[in-house]
Design an enzyme around this catalytic site. Structure first.
Site, PDB file in Angstrom:
ATOM      1  N   CYS A  44      -0.404   6.299  10.046  1.00  0.00           N
ATOM      2  CA  CYS A  44      -1.566   6.058   9.726  1.00  0.00           C
ATOM      3  C   CYS A  44      -1.925   4.588  10.210  1.00  0.00           C
ATOM      4  O   CYS A  44      -3.122   3.995  10.389  1.00  0.00           O
ATOM      5  CB  CYS A  44      -1.865   6.063   8.428  1.00  0.00           C
ATOM      6  SG  CYS A  44      -1.870   7.648   7.724  1.00  0.00           S
ATOM      7  N   ASP A 293       2.269  17.051   5.222  1.00  0.00           N
ATOM      8  CA  ASP A 293       1.149  17.348   6.115  1.00  0.00           C
ATOM      9  C   ASP A 293       1.330  18.814   6.495  1.00  0.00           C
ATOM     10  O   ASP A 293       0.521  19.491   6.999  1.00  0.00           O
ATOM     11  CB  ASP A 293       1.055  16.641   7.388  1.00  0.00           C
ATOM     12  CG  ASP A 293       0.447  15.323   7.029  1.00  0.00           C
ATOM     13  OD1 ASP A 293       0.348  14.791   6.171  1.00  0.00           O
ATOM     14  OD2 ASP A 293       0.651  14.571   7.912  1.00  0.00           O
ATOM     15  N   ASN A 315       3.860  10.686   0.374  1.00  0.00           N
ATOM     16  CA  ASN A 315       4.817  10.036  -0.325  1.00  0.00           C
ATOM     17  C   ASN A 315       4.901  10.248  -1.942  1.00  0.00           C
ATOM     18  O   ASN A 315       5.920  10.288  -2.501  1.00  0.00           O
ATOM     19  CB  ASN A 315       4.480   8.300  -0.350  1.00  0.00           C
ATOM     20  CG  ASN A 315       5.232   7.650   1.151  1.00  0.00           C
ATOM     21  OD1 ASN A 315       5.945   7.185   0.937  1.00  0.00           O
ATOM     22  ND2 ASN A 315       4.308   7.825   1.915  1.00  0.00           N
ATOM     23  N   TYR A 438     -15.459  -7.259 -15.738  1.00  0.00           N
ATOM     24  CA  TYR A 438     -16.761  -7.788 -15.215  1.00  0.00           C
ATOM     25  C   TYR A 438     -16.741  -9.439 -15.215  1.00  0.00           C
ATOM     26  O   TYR A 438     -16.133  -9.970 -16.168  1.00  0.00           O
ATOM     27  CB  TYR A 438     -17.986  -7.651 -16.277  1.00  0.00           C
ATOM     28  CG  TYR A 438     -19.403  -8.245 -15.953  1.00  0.00           C
ATOM     29  CD1 TYR A 438     -19.852  -8.488 -14.709  1.00  0.00           C
ATOM     30  CD2 TYR A 438     -19.632  -9.388 -16.812  1.00  0.00           C
ATOM     31  CE1 TYR A 438     -20.899  -9.278 -14.533  1.00  0.00           C
ATOM     32  CE2 TYR A 438     -20.575 -10.056 -16.734  1.00  0.00           C
ATOM     33  CZ  TYR A 438     -21.348 -10.164 -15.363  1.00  0.00           C
ATOM     34  OH  TYR A 438     -22.413 -10.817 -15.363  1.00  0.00           O
TER      35      TYR A 438
END
Length: 569
Positions: A44, A293, A315, A438
Site C-alpha cells: 500500500c 487478498d 495482518n 471534547y
C-alpha cells in the site's frame, strides 16, 4: 506436539500468520515460500515511494527498527525458513504435500505439511489491451514496479501520464505524478465517477473537483481501446472518445484474488475467484487456512460474500490464523469495508455501504449529507468536513458512512468511530448520542457525527426535506424553468455577491427575518433554501412550513458543500 506449517505467500498475511504461530509454538517448524525475490513489504506504500514521500524502496520492507525483512531476517529473528523465487504448483490434500518449483532454475521439490496457509494474495486485473507490453506501461503491484516507474520519472523521461482506473491506486498514483513531479496527469475511468460504488456521486464530485484544482484531468464513461508507441516505448493512449499523449501508463483497474491453486486443489472457491473461509479463517479443508487478498469473507452489513484486498485486513486475519494453527479458537467475523484515500490536501474515507450499494443490496435506504466544522467554530485551525450517512428507513439502522475533508486525522477519525459500531446494527440514535472526547482544538461541543445523526432523524420525521449539491445543480442549471425560487437565508453581506451575479434569480431573506418578510416569498413556486452549511436554511424551512408553504427544500451542506462540489453561484 511439534508440527510443520507451510505458508504459501510471503507479503502480508503469510508472514503475520507464520510469526504469530512461532511465538505460540516455538518448537514447531514453519516454511514460507514466495515466487518473488522480495517478501514482507508494504504494498500500500508503493504510490508514496513513487511520489517521493518514501525516499527509499527498502523502507517498504523494513521493520519499525530498520531491519530489512529478508529471508535471513526471518531465519535469524523469527526462526522461520523462507524460500523465495519458489512457486507452489499444486497441493496434494490426501498426502498433505505442496509441490513447489524454483522459478529460476526449474528445480522441483515437495513439502510435507501438518497445516497449510494459503496467502497467495491478488494480482492486478489484466485488461488485455493491445500495446500493454510497451515499455512504460505498468501495473502497480510489487516494489519492482515502483522502482521501475520512479526511475523513469527521475530520469526526466515522463512529461505526461495516463492512469486507467479511478479507484484507490489510480487516485494515489495520480497524486504521486502530479504533486511531487508536476507531470501532466490524466485519469480515464469507465464509470461516471471516482471511487465507484464506494461513495455517492456528490462525494465523488467533491474529491474530483479538488484533484482537478491540483491539475489532474479526468475522463469518465470512456474505455481504453489500445495503447500505442514508437520504438517499443509508449507514446499515447486511445480511448473510445479521444487520444491522449502518454510517456507512462498505469493500469489500475482493480485486482483479482489469486485462488487458482486452491481451486485446483478442490477447495471451495467463489465463481469470480477467492477462497471461501469460515470465521476461523479455515477453508473447506480443516487443515488448510487462507486469508488476505485471496480470501472471501463475510460482509457485516449485507451478510454476503465480500472481497476486501487491504493490508490491514491481511495482518489482522494473519494473527487469527496464527492463533488457530496453535490450537486456539480465534475468530474473524467479517468486515464492513472501511477505507481512506489521500487526495493531495484532502482525504476521502468511508465504511459500510454507499447509498447506491445499499439499494443494490435490497435495503430501503436514504442518505443525508452534512458539512460542518471539524472542531469548535471559534478555534483558529478549524476546517470544514463533509459527511454522508446511509440509513435503512424502516429500522433506522446505519448502513454506511463516507467523509471528505482535510488529509489529517479528523475525517478518518470520525469514520473509524462509526465503523466500529456498524456490525452491531447501530441506529441513528446511537450516532446522535455517540460520545466523543471534547475540547475546542479537537471537536465541537455537538460533534459533526452527532449532528449527522440528528439530521437523519429530522429527515425521517419529515421536518428537514432536502437535497445534496448534485440535486441543487440539476435545478440551478435548468435555466428555462421558473418554478423554483432560490432563497439565500444568510445575512445580506454574504448573499449580496450571489445576488449581483444572478439578478432576479438569487434572492435573500435572512432566516431571522422570515416571518416579517413572508410577502417577498412566493407560495406558488418551489422554495430552494440555501445558507452556509444547511443549518439556518433548516430553521427557515420549519418557519415556512409553519407559515403554510407546501413545497420547501433545504440544500444539505449549503454553500460550503456547493463550493466543494465545484459550483460557482
Amino acid at each position: 506436539m511439534a508440527q510443520h506449517v507451510v505458508v504459501i505467500g510471503g507479503v502480508a498475511l503469510g508472514p503475520k500468520a507464520a510469526c504469530r504461530f512461532k511465538r505460540l509454538e516455538p518448537g514447531s517448524r514453519v516454511t514460507m515460500i514466495d515466487q518473488s525475490d522480495v517478501i514482507s513489504y508494504g504494498g500500500c506504500g508503493i504510490p508514496y515511494y513513487v511520489s517521493g514521500d518514501v525516499s527509499d524502496e527498502v523502507q517498504l520492507r523494513t521493520t519499525s527498527f530498520h531491519m530489512e525483512r529478508s529471508p535471513e531476517f526471518f531465519k535469524a529473528v523469527k526462526d522461520i525458513d523462507v524460500r523465495t523465487l519458489t512457486r507452489a504448483t499444486s497441493i496434494d490434500r490426501d498426502r498433505k504435500q505442496v509441490h513447489i518449483r524454483n522459478v529460476v532454475t526449474g528445480e522441483t521439490d515437495v513439502l510435507d505439511y501438518d497445516k497449510l496457509v494459503i496467502a497467495t494474495g491478488a494480482t492486478p486485473r489484466k485488461l488485455g489491451l493491445p500495446g500493454e507490453d510497451l515499455d512504460g506501461v505498468s501495473y502497480v503491484s510489487t516494489p519492482h514496479d515502483a522502482v521501475r516507474i520512479r526511475e523513469r520519472v527521475t530520469r526526466g523521461e515522463v512529461g505526461s501520464a495516463v492512469i486507467v482506473g479511478a479507484g484507490f491506486i489510480g487516485l494515489e498514483m495520480a497524486e504521486a505524478f502530479a504533486d511531487m513531479w508536476g507531470i501532466d496527469t490524466t485519469v480515464v475511468e469507465i464509470t461516471g465517477q471516482i471511487m465507484p460504488r464506494l461513495v455517492s456521486p456528490a462525494m465523488a464530485q467533491m474529491g474530483q473537483h479538488h484533484m482537478e484544482e491540483q491539475g489532474v484531468q479526468f475522463h469518465f464513461g470512456e474505455t481504453v481501446e489500445r495503447i500505442e508507441g514508437e520504438d517499443g516505448k509508449v507514446t499515447r493512449v486511445v480511448t473510445s472518445k479521444r487520444t491522449l499523449d502518454a510517456d507512462v501508463v498505469i493500469i489500475a483497474a482493480g485486482v483479482v484474488p489469486s485462488s487458482d491453486l486452491a481451486r485446483e486443489a478442490g477447495l471451495n472457491v467463489h465463481d469470480r475467484g477467492g477462497v471461501f473461509v469460515d470465521e476461523h479463517m479455515r477453508t473447506s479443508d480443516p487443515d488448510i487456512y487462507a486469508g488476505g487478498d485471496c480470501a472471501i469473507i463475510r460482509h457485516l452489513i449485507t451478510d454476503k460474500p465480500f472481497f476486501l484486498p487491504l493490508g490491514s485486513m491481511a495482518n489482522r486475519q494473519g494473527r487469527v490464523i496464527g492463533n488457530n494453527l496453535a490450537g486456539e479458537n480465534a475468530t474473524f467475523d467479517g468486515a464492513t469495508g472501511s477505507f481512506v484515500v489521500k487526495m493531495f490536501e484532502t482525504s476521502m474515507a468511508g465504511s459500510g455501504l454507499s447509498l447506491d450499494a445499499a439499494k443494490d443490496a435490497g435495503f430501503d435506504a436514504f442518505s443525508v449529507l452534512l458539512t460542518q466544522m471539524d472542531r469548535a467554530h471559534f478555534y483558529p485551525t478549524k476546517d470544514l468536513m463533509t459527511l454522508e450517512l446511509v440509513v435503512e428507513k424502516p429500522t433506522r439502522r446505519v448502513l454506511g458512512i463516507q467523509g471528505f475533508g482535510t488529509s489529517g486525522d479528523a475525517t478518518v477519525g470520525r469514520i473509524n468511530a462509526v465503523a466500529a459500531l456498524l456490525k452491531f446494527h447501530a441506529t441513528i440514535d446511537d450516532i446522535a448520542n455517540m460520545e466523543f472526547a471534547y475540547s475546542p482544538p479537537f471537536a465541537s461541543a455537538m460533534d459533526i457525527v452527532n449532528t449527522l445523526g440528528n439530521l437523519a432523524d429530522n429527515v425521517l420525521r419529515g421536518i428537514n426535506r432536502g437535497m445534496g449539491p448534485d440535486g441543487f445543480v440539476e435545478l440551478w442549471n435548468n435555466r428555462d424553468a421558473d418554478d423554483c425560487f432560490f432563497l439565500d437565508c444568510r445575512e445580506l453581506p454574504n448573499a449580496e455577491p450571489c445576488m449581483e451575479r444572478n439578478p432576479g434569480r438569487w434572492h435573500n431573506v435572512p432566516q431571522g427575518e422570515i416571518y416579517q418578510r413572508l410577502d417577498e416569498i412566493p407560495r406558488d413556486k418551489r422554495i430552494v433554501l440555501v445558507c452556509n452549511t444547511g443549518a439556518r436554511s433548516y430553521e427557515a424551512q420549519i418557519m415556512l412550513d409553519a407559515s403554510g408553504y407546501d413545497d420547501v427544500v433545504n440544500v444539505q451542506g449549503g454553500m460550503a458543500a456547493l463550493k466543494k462540489y465545484g459550483v460557482e453561484i
